[in-house]
Motif scaffolding. Structure first.
Motif, short mmCIF file in Angstrom:
data_model
loop_
_atom_site.label_atom_id
_atom_site.label_comp_id
_atom_site.label_asym_id
_atom_site.label_seq_id
_atom_site.Cartn_x
_atom_site.Cartn_y
_atom_site.Cartn_z
N ALA A 165 0.84 -1.21 0.00
CA ALA A 165 0.00 0.00 0.00
C ALA A 165 0.87 1.25 0.00
CB ALA A 165 -0.94 0.00 1.20
N GLU A 166 1.93 1.27 0.81
CA GLU A 166 2.81 2.43 0.88
C GLU A 166 3.56 2.63 -0.44
OE1 GLU A 166 2.50 0.04 3.14
OE2 GLU A 166 2.38 0.92 5.13
N ILE A 167 4.03 1.51 -1.02
CA ILE A 167 4.75 1.58 -2.29
C ILE A 167 3.84 2.12 -3.39
CG2 ILE A 167 5.82 0.19 -4.11
CD1 ILE A 167 6.82 -1.68 -1.78
N ARG A 168 2.65 1.57 -3.47
CA ARG A 168 1.72 2.01 -4.52
C ARG A 168 1.28 3.46 -4.32
NH1 ARG A 168 0.99 -1.90 -7.96
NH2 ARG A 168 1.37 -4.03 -7.28
N ASP A 169 1.17 3.89 -3.07
CA ASP A 169 0.85 5.29 -2.80
C ASP A 169 1.97 6.19 -3.33
OD1 ASP A 169 -0.55 7.57 -1.48
OD2 ASP A 169 1.22 7.51 -0.17
N LEU A 170 3.22 5.87 -2.99
CA LEU A 170 4.36 6.65 -3.49
C LEU A 170 4.42 6.61 -5.02
CD1 LEU A 170 7.39 5.91 -1.16
CD2 LEU A 170 6.49 8.14 -1.76
N ALA A 171 4.24 5.42 -5.59
CA ALA A 171 4.30 5.27 -7.04
C ALA A 171 3.24 6.13 -7.71
CB ALA A 171 4.13 3.80 -7.42
#
Length: 180
Positions: A62-68
């Protein structure tokens, strides 16, 4: 939590709000992920199988996809460095050269510690950002910097990239840089 050392003055900034404010002025993104989400067996583990790296990416999906989504990243992976890493000295020599990128360089520290040495705007010169588990940092594109390990020489980090080739560095010979 990250700490900053300004190399010219040896001034240290350790208050979280002051660290964030300093980095904001330098256009360096600084965030924090909840390290408690990571399974206990993966904490402080520096030799990782592909399955364990996938587990880390799944934990922080979730954090990675938010940043992406916010910053345009296309690919991501996990890097693990320690004295057990084959060719660690050669890798560190490559990382410890002042360089720039055509995209920002982002790292989310999952375990261990590391330091980004970044050239500031104006008269500040270079400063160190000492990172620990949970810290997320993004050095802007075309800013002189490099990364190295701290004394424990162990780190696990999630790396995100826009370029499909991943980590591509352009070395810079900066006469204003001196190793500390």
């Amino acid at each position: 939590m990250a700490q900053i050392r300004i190399r010219n003055t040896n001034e240290r900034i350790s208050d979280e709000a002051e660290v964030k404010a300093f980095l904001d002025k330098q256009n360096v993104v600084y965030e924090h992920w909840d390290i408690n989400k990571l399974a206990d067996p993966l904490r402080e583990k520096y030799i990782l199988s592909d399955e364990e790296k996938a587990q880390i990416l799944e934990t922080y999906d979730a954090e990675i996809r938010d940043l992406a989504g916010r910053r345009g990243y296309e690919i991501w992976d996990v890097i693990s460095l320690s004295d057990s890493t084959p060719n660690i000295e050669e890798l560190l020599k490559k990382f410890e050269q002042v360089h720039t990128h055509t995209e920002d360089e982002i790292r989310a520290i999952v375990s261990g510690q590391g330091i980004f040495i970044i050239k500031a705007e104006g008269e500040i010169g270079y400063f160190d950002v000492e990172l620990e588990a949970g810290d997320v940092i993004s050095v802007p594109e075309n800013v002189n910097h490099f990364f190295t390990l701290m004394e424990n020489r162990q780190i696990v980090a999630v790396r995100l990239f826009i370029e499909k080739d991943g980590w591509v560095a352009y070395n810079v010979d900066d006469p204003n840089f001196t190793k500390a």
